[in-house]
Structures are given as C-alpha cells and as structure tokens.
Design an enzyme around this catalytic site. Sequence first.
Site, PDB file in Angstrom:
ATOM      1  N   CYS A 114       0.811  -1.224   0.000  1.00 22.45           N
ATOM      2  CA  CYS A 114       0.000   0.000   0.000  1.00 22.45           C
ATOM      3  C   CYS A 114       0.843   1.272   0.000  1.00 22.45           C
ATOM      4  CB  CYS A 114      -0.956   0.002   1.183  1.00 22.45           C
ATOM      5  SG  CYS A 114      -2.086  -1.410   1.216  1.00 22.45           S
ATOM      6  N   HIS A 254      -3.523   7.211   2.969  1.00 26.52           N
ATOM      7  CA  HIS A 254      -3.894   5.900   2.440  1.00 26.52           C
ATOM      8  C   HIS A 254      -5.263   5.530   2.993  1.00 26.52           C
ATOM      9  CE1 HIS A 254      -4.042   1.755   1.430  1.00 26.52           C
ATOM     10  NE2 HIS A 254      -3.708   1.311   2.631  1.00 26.52           N
ATOM     11  N   ASN A 284     -10.104  -0.247   0.383  1.00 23.57           N
ATOM     12  CA  ASN A 284      -8.645  -0.145   0.344  1.00 23.57           C
ATOM     13  C   ASN A 284      -8.159  -0.674  -1.000  1.00 23.57           C
ATOM     14  OD1 ASN A 284      -5.882  -0.460   0.612  1.00 23.57           O
ATOM     15  ND2 ASN A 284      -5.970  -1.388   2.642  1.00 23.57           N
TER      16      ASN A 284
END
Length: 327
Positions: A114, A254, A284
């Site tokens: 990520c 994020h 996500n």
Amino acid sequence: MAIRAGILGTGSALPDQVLTNADLEKMVDTDDEWITSRTGIKERRIAREGETTSDFATLAASRALADAGVAAADLDLILCATVTPDMMFPATACLVQDRLGAQHAGAMDVSAACTGFLYAVCTAAAMVEAGRYRNVLVIGADLLSRIIDYKDRTTCVLFGDGAGAAVVGPVEGERGFLSFHLGSDGGGGKHLYLPAGGSKMPATAETIEGRMHYLKMEGRETFKFAVKAMAASTERVLTEAGLTREDIDLLVPHQANIRIIEAARDRFGIPEDKVVVTIHKYGNTSAASIPIALDEARREGRAKIGDVVVLVGFGAGLTWGAAALRL
C-alpha cells in the site's frame, strides 16, 4: 539552478462493477452495520473476469499524461507500484509501456504494497532532480480482489480494485516536492502477507487446498502500527520541509480504515474538509489508494495549484512513508 520535481498531472481508473456491503452479506457472515462501523466502507469496485492490473494502470496513465500535456513518446521512465501484477514477469510497467507506445521509456515495477506509490514517486522525484530524467510516469495499481479470500470475513470486506497515476517532472517557482520520508520494518512482515506463490512456497495442490494464495492479515497489529507510522511520517516531512500542521491545505492519507484516518486527523487537529476520504466508496485499493484520492481531489477543485499537500501511507513489509509537496 537546482531542479525541483513536482506533479504535472494525475489520472485514475476504476472498475465499473460495484460490490456493496449488502452483496457481501450474501457471501459471508457479516452485515452492513458491522462493516461500516469498523471500517467506514460502504462499497468497493471489483474488476470483472478477464480484466487485469495493466488494463487499469494503462487507462489511469493515459489520463495522467493527458492532464499533464505530456506525450507517451516523451516519457523517460515508467514505475508501476503493485503487488498484483498481471504475472510474475514481465513487469506490469513493461506491459503499460508497450500499450502506451512509450518507446523511449525504461520500465519497472515497485513492490511496497500500500506504500508502493509513495516509494515510486520518491524514486521518480529523485531521478528528475538529479537531472537523469525529465518525465517519469508513476502508477499505483492493484486488483486486490484477485488475492482476497471471500470466505474470510475479516479481510474480504476491506479491499477493492483500481489504479491511479501521476506524471512527475520539473516545476518552477515554489512548486514541487518539499520532503519525503520512507520507512520499513521487515520484522512486522508477518502481520500482513501472501504466503504462497513465491520461492518459499511454490504453488502446489496443497497450497491451493490450504487457501495459501490469499492475503493474510492480523488486523489489530496492523491497526496499531498504522496509526503510529502515519503520525510519525507526517511529523517528519513537515519538519524537514519547514512546515507546521497549520500549513497543510490538504491531507491525502492511504485509505485503509476510517478509524485510522480519523486518528491521524485528530492527532494533527486538521479539519474534516482538509482530509480526502474515498474509503466509503472504493475500500482499500492498496498502491492505487493515494493516487486515486489525489486525482479526485484535483478534479473536484479541492487540491489547487500552490496548495501544500501531504501524502501519507503504510502497508505490508511493513512499510510506511509520506511526502510533502506544493502543487
């Protein structure tokens, strides 16, 4: 005169297929209230059968190039951050290079989960500021649905698919990247990983039967790490750039969990309208998370030329990082 690198244009691409919490209720033992209260997610985009990471990476890249006014033929380097490449090799960046017709560009993938986009954009900025390259295309693209176990209710509700991209090149005046911070702690790799498919555990009938080709995560440990890492990384890039939290015009975190985002916002006393949140509609999206959020903020007029923007994220590795820039 020293060269400063900045973002010349952005783009994003998402699947058209939507997977809602109501849909997940029919697939696994969960419900909308449980998912929403713990994650902030209401729905996510899921790639259709036959669609690939490179499909969305190429589309996001094309849109970023158009926004930047840069031709594919003028690209010097393509970096694609992903943990769900089309295949182990060639790199997804090479597939994108071919489809764009970027015949003069080098291409490689970056693997930092990520945090991948931040790692790649830091690399791109360094290349530009060193005078080695002029135009670098940075892509964050992942189809997490391809490695999610839809029998595991603790992980299948969290993730979605998509791609975001940015063109990094020289900028003038006060614009550009002001500071970066990248961190890692391999000792925490056991909290978020994909067990099989590599040299340690090649694919066998046993690994497939044992569902070892799906993402595994210890949610509680990941949460604690994320809150601490995001705060520390943000503090560091602000200090190195000579800025204070009051100087932040927009925070682009994020998109992993609304509770993590809210904890970061509270830590810095940043008002809600200065934080980009897309998790409710996309979930996500791993390396695509930050560039998708940044692109949306720019298109909506929330991120304007001259604004101070902080990008911050964390991911498997464990990895984390942040960047401060003036758009």
